[in-house]
Design an enzyme around this catalytic site. Structure first.
Site, short mmCIF file in Angstrom:
data_model
loop_
_atom_site.label_atom_id
_atom_site.label_comp_id
_atom_site.label_asym_id
_atom_site.label_seq_id
_atom_site.Cartn_x
_atom_site.Cartn_y
_atom_site.Cartn_z
N HIS A 111 0.81 -1.22 0.00
CA HIS A 111 0.00 0.00 0.00
C HIS A 111 0.85 1.27 0.00
CE1 HIS A 111 -3.60 -2.34 0.05
NE2 HIS A 111 -3.04 -3.11 0.96
N TYR A 138 -2.52 4.68 5.98
CA TYR A 138 -1.73 3.48 6.30
C TYR A 138 -0.57 3.32 5.32
CZ TYR A 138 -0.61 -1.51 6.17
OH TYR A 138 0.05 -2.71 6.15
P1 NAI Z 1 -1.72 -7.55 12.81
O1 NAI Z 1 -2.61 -6.37 12.92
O2 NAI Z 1 -2.30 -8.90 12.89
O3 NAI Z 1 -0.58 -7.47 13.94
C1 NAI Z 1 0.04 -6.24 14.29
C2 NAI Z 1 0.49 -6.38 15.73
O4 NAI Z 1 1.11 -5.13 16.11
C3 NAI Z 1 -0.67 -6.61 16.72
O5 NAI Z 1 -0.44 -7.76 17.51
C4 NAI Z 1 -0.72 -5.36 17.55
O6 NAI Z 1 -1.06 -5.58 18.92
C5 NAI Z 1 0.70 -4.83 17.43
N1 NAI Z 1 0.74 -3.37 17.62
C6 NAI Z 1 -0.05 -2.46 17.02
N2 NAI Z 1 0.24 -1.23 17.49
C7 NAI Z 1 1.24 -1.39 18.39
C8 NAI Z 1 1.96 -0.50 19.20
N3 NAI Z 1 1.70 0.84 19.19
N4 NAI Z 1 2.91 -0.98 20.01
C9 NAI Z 1 3.18 -2.32 20.03
N5 NAI Z 1 2.51 -3.23 19.30
C10 NAI Z 1 1.56 -2.75 18.47
O7 NAI Z 1 -0.92 -7.35 11.45
P2 NAI Z 1 -0.13 -8.46 10.60
O8 NAI Z 1 -1.00 -8.92 9.51
O9 NAI Z 1 0.48 -9.43 11.53
O10 NAI Z 1 1.01 -7.55 9.92
C11 NAI Z 1 2.26 -7.36 10.57
C12 NAI Z 1 2.98 -6.20 9.87
O11 NAI Z 1 3.15 -6.49 8.51
C13 NAI Z 1 2.23 -4.88 9.95
O12 NAI Z 1 3.18 -3.83 10.10
C14 NAI Z 1 1.56 -4.77 8.60
O13 NAI Z 1 1.36 -3.42 8.21
C15 NAI Z 1 2.58 -5.46 7.71
N6 NAI Z 1 1.96 -6.06 6.54
C16 NAI Z 1 1.23 -7.21 6.66
C17 NAI Z 1 0.66 -7.79 5.56
C18 NAI Z 1 -0.08 -9.10 5.65
O14 NAI Z 1 -0.49 -9.59 4.61
N7 NAI Z 1 -0.24 -9.68 6.82
C19 NAI Z 1 0.74 -7.14 4.24
C20 NAI Z 1 1.54 -5.94 4.22
C21 NAI Z 1 2.13 -5.43 5.34
C1 15L Z 2 -1.70 -5.01 4.05
O1 15L Z 2 -0.84 -4.12 4.12
C2 15L Z 2 -2.41 -5.49 5.25
O2 15L Z 2 -1.64 -5.39 6.43
C3 15L Z 2 -2.92 -6.92 5.09
O3 15L Z 2 -3.85 -7.18 6.14
C4 15L Z 2 -3.59 -7.11 3.73
O4 15L Z 2 -4.74 -6.33 3.68
C5 15L Z 2 -2.65 -6.72 2.62
O5 15L Z 2 -2.08 -5.43 2.82
C6 15L Z 2 -3.33 -6.71 1.24
O6 15L Z 2 -3.10 -5.77 0.48
O7 15L Z 2 -4.03 -7.68 0.94
#
Ligand code: NAI
Ligand code: 15L
Length: 269
Positions: A111, A138
């Site tokens: 994004h 974001y």
């Molecule tokens: P998620 O939302 O499941 O996990 C994020 C974690 O960060 C949560 O456990 C939350 O408690 C913690 N968190 C949020 N704010 C916080 C803060 N201020 N201090 C400490 N901890 C905090 O997200 P997910 O899917 O695990 O993604 C992980 C990372 O990867 C994120 O940065 C996301 O933007 C990035 N990302 C993920 C994608 C995906 O497909 N899962 C795609 C693109 C990027």
């Molecule tokens: C992201 O950046 C989000 O963290 C993940 O939850 C998905 O939405 C992913 O992009 C996506 O583009 O599918």
């Protein structure tokens, strides 16, 4: 950079963090876990918010690297994005600088360039140096994180690989995800490559599996030593039968960011 290594995993309670907790130890890492909320089944995990610089300094102390996943992972009001993703990532880099941690792997996102048109099926894939075109606040925070990483490399010598993750979940669940899916096993391979490759300075890579319908160029990821082993194609027939092919005339389909561009705004303009 030889493994095994002590690695701080931020965002350890999240979806991707949970997957990496189970997959990264096999690549030779000893994980130290941090999240704002308790991490299930991990009594030693550090419960701390990215707002707390002192806690972050203590958390990174003695580690070889940080895999920075913590933050808001979807669109949210600007004030929340500012606190968690922009100020929080700044605090993480300050902690790394103050404690002498040499490398960060930053979870950027597709994004950051989500307003970029989807490539034609027979056209060139989106290069890693395509200009930032965030689709949301974001996405904008991920652009900030990438530029912050460049600043901390240029000014302070902290190396970063910024991984513009596509969509990392156990299986692709939409037709769009066929082009951007990063399997959990490939994510672990990619993070391992990003953590161990030599002389990365600040390198930006896309994070995807070897998808038949891939939208972007994985050259810079492969240059780190990443060899993806998975492809979303075995899921294609079922998803297309259920959802239909992506219609490029639909504004939710003509940009990399997909529905992030068309979801109703949740902030006041
Ligand atoms: P998620 O939302 O499941 O996990 C994020 C974690 O960060 C949560 O456990 C939350 O408690 C913690 N968190 C949020 N704010 C916080 C803060 N201020 N201090 C400490 N901890 C905090 O997200 P997910 O899917 O695990 O993604 C992980 C990372 O990867 C994120 O940065 C996301 O933007 C990035 N990302 C993920 C994608 C995906 O497909 N899962 C795609 C693109 C990027
Ligand atoms: C992201 O950046 C989000 O963290 C993940 O939850 C998905 O939405 C992913 O992009 C996506 O583009 O599918």
């Amino acid at each position: 950079m030889p493994a095994p290594r002590t690695l701080l995993l931020t965002g350890a309670a999240g979806g991707l963090g949970t997957l990496m907790r189970s997959l990264l130890p096999a690549h030779g890492y000893h994980l130290r876990l941090l999240d704002a909320r308790p991490v299930p089944d991990a009594p030693d995990a550090i419960t701390a918010d990215l707002a707390d610089l002192d806690a972050l300094c203590e958390a990174v102390r003695g580690t070889d690297a940080v895999l920075h996943l913590a933050g808001i992972s979807l669109e949210a009001p600007f004030e929340k994005i500012l606190k968690a993703n922009i100020e929080g990532t700044y605090h993480l880099y300050e902690a790394a600088r103050l404690e002498g941690v040499p490398r960060v792997v930053f979870a950027s996102s597709n994004h950051a360039v989500g307003d970029t048109p989807v490539p034609a099926p027979d056209g060139p894939r989106i290069p890693v140096d395509t200009p930032h075109r965030p689709d949301t606040f974001y996405g904008l925070s991920k652009c900030f994180g990438e530029d912050l990483a460049q600043l901390y490399w240029d000014r302070h010598g902290i190396e970063t690989v910024s991984v513009r993750i596509g969509s990392c979940f156990p299986e692709p669940t939409s037709v769009r995800m066929l082009s951007i899916w990063l399997s959990p096993a490939d994510a672990a391979r990619l993070f391992h490559a990003a953590l161990t490759a030599g002389d990365v300075g600040h390198t930006v890579v896309y994070g995807s599996s070897a998808n038949t319908r891939l939208w972007w160029d994985l050259t810079s990821a492969r240059a780190l030593g990443y060899t993806p082993e998975d492809d979303s194609e075995p899921y294609a027939a079922k998803l297309i039968a259920e959802q239909g092919e992506l219609d490029p005339a639909n504004p939710a389909n003509d940009r990399l960011g997909g529905h992030f561009l068309t979801d109703p705004p949740i902030w006041p303009y």
